[in-house]
Design a protein around this motif. Structure first.
Motif, PDB file in Angstrom:
ATOM      1  N   ALA A  11     -18.093   3.605  24.859  1.00  0.00           N
ATOM      2  CA  ALA A  11     -16.685   3.201  24.779  1.00  0.00           C
ATOM      3  C   ALA A  11     -16.376   2.167  25.841  1.00  0.00           C
ATOM      4  O   ALA A  11     -16.930   2.208  26.949  1.00  0.00           O
ATOM      5  CB  ALA A  11     -15.760   4.405  24.942  1.00  0.00           C
ATOM      6  N   LEU A  12     -15.502   1.233  25.492  1.00  0.00           N
ATOM      7  CA  LEU A  12     -14.891   0.289  26.428  1.00  0.00           C
ATOM      8  C   LEU A  12     -13.399   0.601  26.419  1.00  0.00           C
ATOM      9  O   LEU A  12     -12.778   0.646  25.351  1.00  0.00           O
ATOM     10  CB  LEU A  12     -15.153  -1.152  25.997  1.00  0.00           C
ATOM     11  N   LEU A  13     -12.821   0.801  27.610  1.00  0.00           N
ATOM     12  CA  LEU A  13     -11.466   1.343  27.690  1.00  0.00           C
ATOM     13  C   LEU A  13     -10.572   0.504  28.588  1.00  0.00           C
ATOM     14  O   LEU A  13     -11.032  -0.091  29.578  1.00  0.00           O
ATOM     15  CB  LEU A  13     -11.503   2.785  28.230  1.00  0.00           C
ATOM     16  N   VAL A  14      -9.285   0.469  28.262  1.00  0.00           N
ATOM     17  CA  VAL A  14      -8.284  -0.207  29.098  1.00  0.00           C
ATOM     18  C   VAL A  14      -7.038   0.667  29.172  1.00  0.00           C
ATOM     19  O   VAL A  14      -6.836   1.574  28.368  1.00  0.00           O
ATOM     20  CB  VAL A  14      -7.917  -1.608  28.557  1.00  0.00           C
ATOM     21  N   GLY A  15      -6.199   0.363  30.157  1.00  0.00           N
ATOM     22  CA  GLY A  15      -4.950   1.095  30.316  1.00  0.00           C
ATOM     23  C   GLY A  15      -3.850   0.201  30.862  1.00  0.00           C
ATOM     24  O   GLY A  15      -4.123  -0.849  31.449  1.00  0.00           O
ATOM     25  N   SER A  16      -2.622   0.628  30.666  1.00  0.00           N
ATOM     26  CA  SER A  16      -1.454  -0.101  31.161  1.00  0.00           C
ATOM     27  C   SER A  16      -0.862   0.629  32.355  1.00  0.00           C
ATOM     28  O   SER A  16      -0.832   1.867  32.390  1.00  0.00           O
ATOM     29  CB  SER A  16      -0.392  -0.220  30.061  1.00  0.00           C
ATOM     30  N   ALA A  17      -0.387  -0.126  33.329  1.00  0.00           N
ATOM     31  CA  ALA A  17       0.235   0.465  34.513  1.00  0.00           C
ATOM     32  C   ALA A  17       1.586   1.069  34.147  1.00  0.00           C
ATOM     33  O   ALA A  17       2.410   0.433  33.491  1.00  0.00           O
ATOM     34  CB  ALA A  17       0.400  -0.589  35.597  1.00  0.00           C
ATOM     35  N   LYS A  18       1.792   2.311  34.567  1.00  0.00           N
ATOM     36  CA  LYS A  18       3.028   3.037  34.291  1.00  0.00           C
ATOM     37  C   LYS A  18       3.444   3.825  35.534  1.00  0.00           C
ATOM     38  O   LYS A  18       2.613   4.142  36.374  1.00  0.00           O
ATOM     39  CB  LYS A  18       2.820   4.004  33.110  1.00  0.00           C
ATOM     40  N   PRO A  19       4.718   4.166  35.643  1.00  0.00           N
ATOM     41  CA  PRO A  19       5.136   5.028  36.753  1.00  0.00           C
ATOM     42  C   PRO A  19       4.307   6.310  36.749  1.00  0.00           C
ATOM     43  O   PRO A  19       4.032   6.889  35.692  1.00  0.00           O
ATOM     44  CB  PRO A  19       6.610   5.310  36.439  1.00  0.00           C
ATOM     45  N   TYR A  20       3.924   6.735  37.964  1.00  0.00           N
ATOM     46  CA  TYR A  20       3.019   7.878  38.048  1.00  0.00           C
ATOM     47  C   TYR A  20       3.741   9.078  38.644  1.00  0.00           C
ATOM     48  O   TYR A  20       4.967   9.161  38.591  1.00  0.00           O
ATOM     49  CB  TYR A  20       1.768   7.478  38.845  1.00  0.00           C
ATOM     50  N   GLY A  47      -6.463  -7.265  29.223  1.00  0.00           N
ATOM     51  CA  GLY A  47      -5.579  -6.207  28.758  1.00  0.00           C
ATOM     52  C   GLY A  47      -5.578  -4.983  29.634  1.00  0.00           C
ATOM     53  O   GLY A  47      -4.726  -4.107  29.485  1.00  0.00           O
ATOM     54  N   ASP A  48      -6.525  -4.892  30.573  1.00  0.00           N
ATOM     55  CA  ASP A  48      -6.555  -3.763  31.505  1.00  0.00           C
ATOM     56  C   ASP A  48      -5.649  -4.065  32.690  1.00  0.00           C
ATOM     57  O   ASP A  48      -5.547  -5.211  33.134  1.00  0.00           O
ATOM     58  CB  ASP A  48      -7.974  -3.505  31.979  1.00  0.00           C
ATOM     59  N   GLU A  49      -5.004  -3.034  33.219  1.00  0.00           N
ATOM     60  CA  GLU A  49      -4.085  -3.209  34.351  1.00  0.00           C
ATOM     61  C   GLU A  49      -4.423  -2.230  35.464  1.00  0.00           C
ATOM     62  O   GLU A  49      -5.187  -1.282  35.273  1.00  0.00           O
ATOM     63  CB  GLU A  49      -2.636  -3.002  33.890  1.00  0.00           C
ATOM     64  N   GLN A  50      -3.842  -2.471  36.642  1.00  0.00           N
ATOM     65  CA  GLN A  50      -3.972  -1.591  37.789  1.00  0.00           C
ATOM     66  C   GLN A  50      -2.577  -1.293  38.330  1.00  0.00           C
ATOM     67  O   GLN A  50      -1.733  -2.184  38.404  1.00  0.00           O
ATOM     68  CB  GLN A  50      -4.823  -2.217  38.906  1.00  0.00           C
ATOM     69  N   GLY A  51      -2.367  -0.035  38.695  1.00  0.00           N
ATOM     70  CA  GLY A  51      -1.053   0.359  39.191  1.00  0.00           C
ATOM     71  C   GLY A  51      -0.788  -0.076  40.615  1.00  0.00           C
ATOM     72  O   GLY A  51       0.362  -0.339  40.982  1.00  0.00           O
ATOM     73  N   ASP A  52      -1.834  -0.169  41.433  1.00  0.00           N
ATOM     74  CA  ASP A  52      -1.686  -0.543  42.843  1.00  0.00           C
ATOM     75  C   ASP A  52      -2.762  -1.557  43.194  1.00  0.00           C
ATOM     76  O   ASP A  52      -3.863  -1.199  43.624  1.00  0.00           O
ATOM     77  CB  ASP A  52      -1.804   0.694  43.731  1.00  0.00           C
ATOM     78  N   PRO A  53      -2.477  -2.850  43.004  1.00  0.00           N
ATOM     79  CA  PRO A  53      -3.475  -3.893  43.242  1.00  0.00           C
ATOM     80  C   PRO A  53      -3.971  -3.971  44.680  1.00  0.00           C
ATOM     81  O   PRO A  53      -4.991  -4.618  44.941  1.00  0.00           O
ATOM     82  CB  PRO A  53      -2.733  -5.187  42.853  1.00  0.00           C
ATOM     83  N   ARG A  54      -3.291  -3.307  45.604  1.00  0.00           N
ATOM     84  CA  ARG A  54      -3.771  -3.316  46.992  1.00  0.00           C
ATOM     85  C   ARG A  54      -5.117  -2.604  47.118  1.00  0.00           C
ATOM     86  O   ARG A  54      -5.946  -2.974  47.961  1.00  0.00           O
ATOM     87  CB  ARG A  54      -2.757  -2.633  47.910  1.00  0.00           C
TER      88      ARG A  54
END
Length: 233
Positions: A11-20, A47-54
């Motif tokens: 599998a190749l997977l991606v996700g969207s940043a959302k409030p956690y 299309g992949d995102e990160q919630g905390d780019p730091r």
């Protein structure tokens, strides 16, 4: 290279940043498989995102790989959680069987479709795993088990799809498996004879700084902020 470390991509997977889960936090740890061709740029899957780019993402953490082989051990430890029935529980972008921290080395280069990717570092698990699994010490369990997963940087952008082979292209540091590095890092090693050889490797800046500081200060860093996180309330 021969095909001894070639594996099929499940599998190749991606996700969207959302409030956690905690005040002010965001995460894209909830990743889902993609059908069809996935474009791969220098910052990972399009299309992949990160919630905390730091602390997540960037060129040295462009793609996260987690061995599906580990899932059975986690089910034995935690029970048949719904999260552990399919890839994506650990926020991984790539899921395979046959590769793990014991047979993947720092600096390994793989062909993923038409892209060329390089193992840049092991994962240092953070508190977001605690909340995702609703297990207060999940990040510590991941760290102590050595079943951490690892990251790639992208040397040549391209495209790939699930079902293709991930092919080993080069292995410049065959003595330095991710398990060996993880034992050095998470085993709280301070001995000069253990740390100095690792400093000859092409470590990411944060890992180099960490090991150099250990040599200088003769003490292990405090992990509580990363692994326990901020208060939930």
């Amino acid at each position: 290279m021969n095909g001894q470390s070639d594996v099929r991509v499940d599998a190749l997977l991606v996700g969207s940043a959302k409030p956690y889960t905690r005040p002010g936090s965001s995460s894209a740890i909830d990743k889902h498989p993609l059908a069809g061709t996935v474009s791969i740029g220098e910052l990972g899957f399009v299309g992949d995102e990160q919630g905390d780019p730091r602390v997540h993402g960037g060129p040295d953490k462009a793609i996260h790989h987690y061995a599906f082989d580990h899932y059975s051990a986690w089910r034995d430890e935690l029970g048949p959680l719904p999260l552990l029935q399919a890839p994506g529980a650990f926020g991984e972008n790539i899921s395979t069987r046959g590769l793990d921290e014991g047979n993947v080395c720092l600096g390994d280069r793989f062909r993923l479709g038409t892209a060329l990717i390089e193992v840049s570092q092991g994962r240092q698990p953070c508190w977001k795993l605690n909340d995702r699994f609703d297990v207060p010490d999940m990040a510590r369990r991941v760290q102590s088990s050595g079943r951490t997963g690892w990251y790639y940087r992208v040397l040549q952008p391209g495209a790939a799809r699930a079902g293709e082979l991930l092919r080993l292209d080069a292995r410049p540091y065959p003595a330095w498996t991710l398990r060996r590095l993880g034992t050095l890092l998470f085993g709280r090693a301070l001995a000069r004879e253990a740390l100095e050889p690792a400093l000859q490797l092409p470590l990411v800046p944060s890992w180099r700084k960490l090991l150099e500081r250990r040599l200088q200060m003769e003490e292990v860093e405090d992990w509580s902020r990363r692994i326990d996180g901020p208060d939930r309330l």
